[in-house]
Motif scaffolding. Structure first.
Motif, PDB file in Angstrom:
ATOM      1  N   ASN A   9       0.790  -1.211   0.024  1.00 56.28           N
ATOM      2  CA  ASN A   9      -0.260   0.056   0.030  1.00 56.28           C
ATOM      3  C   ASN A   9       0.890   1.228   0.282  1.00 56.28           C
ATOM      4  OD1 ASN A   9      -2.369  -1.407   0.382  1.00 56.28           O
ATOM      5  ND2 ASN A   9      -2.005  -1.802   2.536  1.00 56.28           N
ATOM      6  N   PRO A  10       1.904   1.259  -0.685  1.00 58.06           N
ATOM      7  CA  PRO A  10       2.573   2.453  -0.933  1.00 58.06           C
ATOM      8  C   PRO A  10       1.955   3.860  -1.484  1.00 58.06           C
ATOM      9  CG  PRO A  10       3.210   1.270  -2.862  1.00 58.06           C
ATOM     10  CD  PRO A  10       2.080   0.666  -1.916  1.00 58.06           C
ATOM     11  N   ILE A  11       2.192   4.873  -1.020  1.00 55.35           N
ATOM     12  CA  ILE A  11       1.471   6.282  -1.456  1.00 55.35           C
ATOM     13  C   ILE A  11       2.557   7.249  -2.119  1.00 55.35           C
ATOM     14  CG2 ILE A  11       0.357   8.404  -0.765  1.00 55.35           C
ATOM     15  CD1 ILE A  11      -0.687   6.436   1.703  1.00 55.35           C
ATOM     16  N   ARG A  12       2.234   7.675  -3.411  1.00 57.49           N
ATOM     17  CA  ARG A  12       3.174   8.318  -3.993  1.00 57.49           C
ATOM     18  C   ARG A  12       3.037   9.948  -3.620  1.00 57.49           C
ATOM     19  NH1 ARG A  12       5.210   6.328  -8.931  1.00 57.49           N
ATOM     20  NH2 ARG A  12       6.311   8.314  -9.114  1.00 57.49           N
ATOM     21  N   ASN A  51      11.238  16.358  -5.304  1.00 56.92           N
ATOM     22  CA  ASN A  51      11.669  15.111  -5.573  1.00 56.92           C
ATOM     23  C   ASN A  51      10.307  14.062  -5.461  1.00 56.92           C
ATOM     24  OD1 ASN A  51      13.297  12.724  -6.354  1.00 56.92           O
ATOM     25  ND2 ASN A  51      14.468  12.680  -4.446  1.00 56.92           N
ATOM     26  N   ASP A  52      10.366  13.002  -5.842  1.00 60.48           N
ATOM     27  CA  ASP A  52       9.293  11.821  -5.846  1.00 60.48           C
ATOM     28  C   ASP A  52       9.556  11.312  -4.515  1.00 60.48           C
ATOM     29  OD1 ASP A  52       7.956  12.443  -8.134  1.00 60.48           O
ATOM     30  OD2 ASP A  52       9.206  11.048  -9.382  1.00 60.48           O
ATOM     31  N   ILE A  53       8.433  10.733  -3.856  1.00 59.77           N
ATOM     32  CA  ILE A  53       8.763  10.221  -2.572  1.00 59.77           C
ATOM     33  C   ILE A  53       7.839   9.115  -2.313  1.00 59.77           C
ATOM     34  CG2 ILE A  53       7.263  11.716  -1.400  1.00 59.77           C
ATOM     35  CD1 ILE A  53       9.333  11.598   0.937  1.00 59.77           C
ATOM     36  N   ILE A  54       7.987   7.895  -1.690  1.00 62.33           N
ATOM     37  CA  ILE A  54       7.238   6.900  -1.446  1.00 62.33           C
ATOM     38  C   ILE A  54       6.692   6.879   0.146  1.00 62.33           C
ATOM     39  CG2 ILE A  54       6.780   4.508  -1.375  1.00 62.33           C
ATOM     40  CD1 ILE A  54       8.386   4.277  -3.878  1.00 62.33           C
ATOM     41  N   LEU A  55       5.767   6.904   0.302  1.00 64.31           N
ATOM     42  CA  LEU A  55       5.176   6.847   1.826  1.00 64.31           C
ATOM     43  C   LEU A  55       4.186   5.684   2.013  1.00 64.31           C
ATOM     44  CD1 LEU A  55       4.002  10.623   1.535  1.00 64.31           C
ATOM     45  CD2 LEU A  55       6.211   9.830   2.332  1.00 64.31           C
ATOM     46  N   ASP A  68       4.835   7.296   7.080  1.00 66.13           N
ATOM     47  CA  ASP A  68       6.013   7.106   7.328  1.00 66.13           C
ATOM     48  C   ASP A  68       6.874   7.131   5.652  1.00 66.13           C
ATOM     49  OD1 ASP A  68       5.985   6.494   9.972  1.00 66.13           O
ATOM     50  OD2 ASP A  68       4.997   4.536   9.503  1.00 66.13           O
ATOM     51  N   VAL A  69       7.998   7.849   5.870  1.00 63.42           N
ATOM     52  CA  VAL A  69       8.633   7.689   4.373  1.00 63.42           C
ATOM     53  C   VAL A  69       9.250   6.192   4.216  1.00 63.42           C
ATOM     54  CG1 VAL A  69      10.754   8.802   3.284  1.00 63.42           C
ATOM     55  CG2 VAL A  69       9.248  10.250   5.058  1.00 63.42           C
ATOM     56  N   ILE A  70       9.191   6.000   3.154  1.00 66.22           N
ATOM     57  CA  ILE A  70       9.832   4.505   2.589  1.00 66.22           C
ATOM     58  C   ILE A  70      11.031   4.935   1.912  1.00 66.22           C
ATOM     59  CG2 ILE A  70       9.538   2.581   1.327  1.00 66.22           C
ATOM     60  CD1 ILE A  70       7.740   2.807   4.089  1.00 66.22           C
TER      61      ILE A  70
END
Length: 240
Positions: A9-12, A51-55, A68-70
């Motif tokens: 369940n990652p969130i961009r 910058n792109d981040i996955i949360l 939470d940052v992934i």
């Protein structure tokens, strides 16, 4: 069969700024939100506005951050920046056949108290014990991985504990998980932290195994993080 840590369940989103050491502001669905960053490093090559981040959605509880940052993007790859997954990733490496130093050992205990520190792993074989400390490395320049990216007194203390453990009939290893597909070499970052670099070299010369293993982070519905290959260790006065 590839063995990986799977993060569901990652969130961009996109990175905005870092208000403090363990909190970042991000854009998610057009709104400014706060996320917990479980990495004490400076991460200057990754924490770039826009910058792109996955949360991942934070578990229920009384906390100020919603996510939470992934991982963060670096070029055409993702880089894991969450130390909460290091232990499971290290276990995959240690239980594989990729590293000779771990052959014949099994994981006896995680978070093992020794001296003034808690060491990540105690391994055991039929007649020996080994302490293993795990460090995550995100700073990769071309094909060279460098650790640390900020001075680390705690990291130096861990290395000194591993060296001391040799005198108490333990074997000792430090395992650097290098988050970068292109990394071919690892070196202590003497310019950033000469005390850590010197401590690591002394420990190595005393008999502590210094092991570096590259890791990949992929986004394919879920986030997959998995080992790639063992990479060579270089010391600051050496070159590839």
């Amino acid at each position: 069969m590839m063995v990986a840590v799977i993060i569901e369940n990652p969130i961009r989103g996109s990175y905005i700024e870092r208000p403090n050491r363990f909190t970042v502001a991000v854009h998610v669905d057009g709104e400014r939100r706060l996320a917990h960053l479980r990495d004490p490093g400076r991460l200057r090559e990754l924490l770039i506005p826009g910058n792109d981040i996955i949360l991942r959605k934070a578990p229920p509880g009384n906390r100020k951050t919603e996510f939470d940052v992934i991982a963060l993007r670096r070029g055409d790859e993702w880089v894991l920046v969450n130390s909460g997954f290091h232990s499971d990733l290290a276990a995959i490496v240690m239980e594989s056949s990729a590293v000779d130093e771990f052959q014949g050992f099994r994981i006896e205990k995680r978070e093992y108290s020794f001296g003034r520190s808690r060491i990540d792993f105690l391994l055991a074989s039929e007649d020996e014990r080994m302490l293993v400390e795990v460090k995550g490395c995100t700073l990769v320049r071309r094909d060279l991985a460098l650790f640390p990216d900020a001075p680390t007194e705690r990291g130096r203390r861990h290395i000194e504990e591993l060296e001391h453990a040799l005198s108490e009939e333990y074997r000792s290893s430090v395992l650097f998980l290098v988050f970068g597909k292109g990394a071919r070499f690892f070196s202590p970052n003497h310019e950033m932290d000469p005390e850590f670099s010197s401590a690591l070299r002394r420990a190595h010369e005393a008999g502590v195994n210094v092991i570096a293993h590259s890791m990949a982070t992929d986004l394919n519905g879920n986030v997959l993080v998995y080992p790639l290959r063992r990479i060579s260790v270089l010391w600051p006065d050496e070159s590839p």
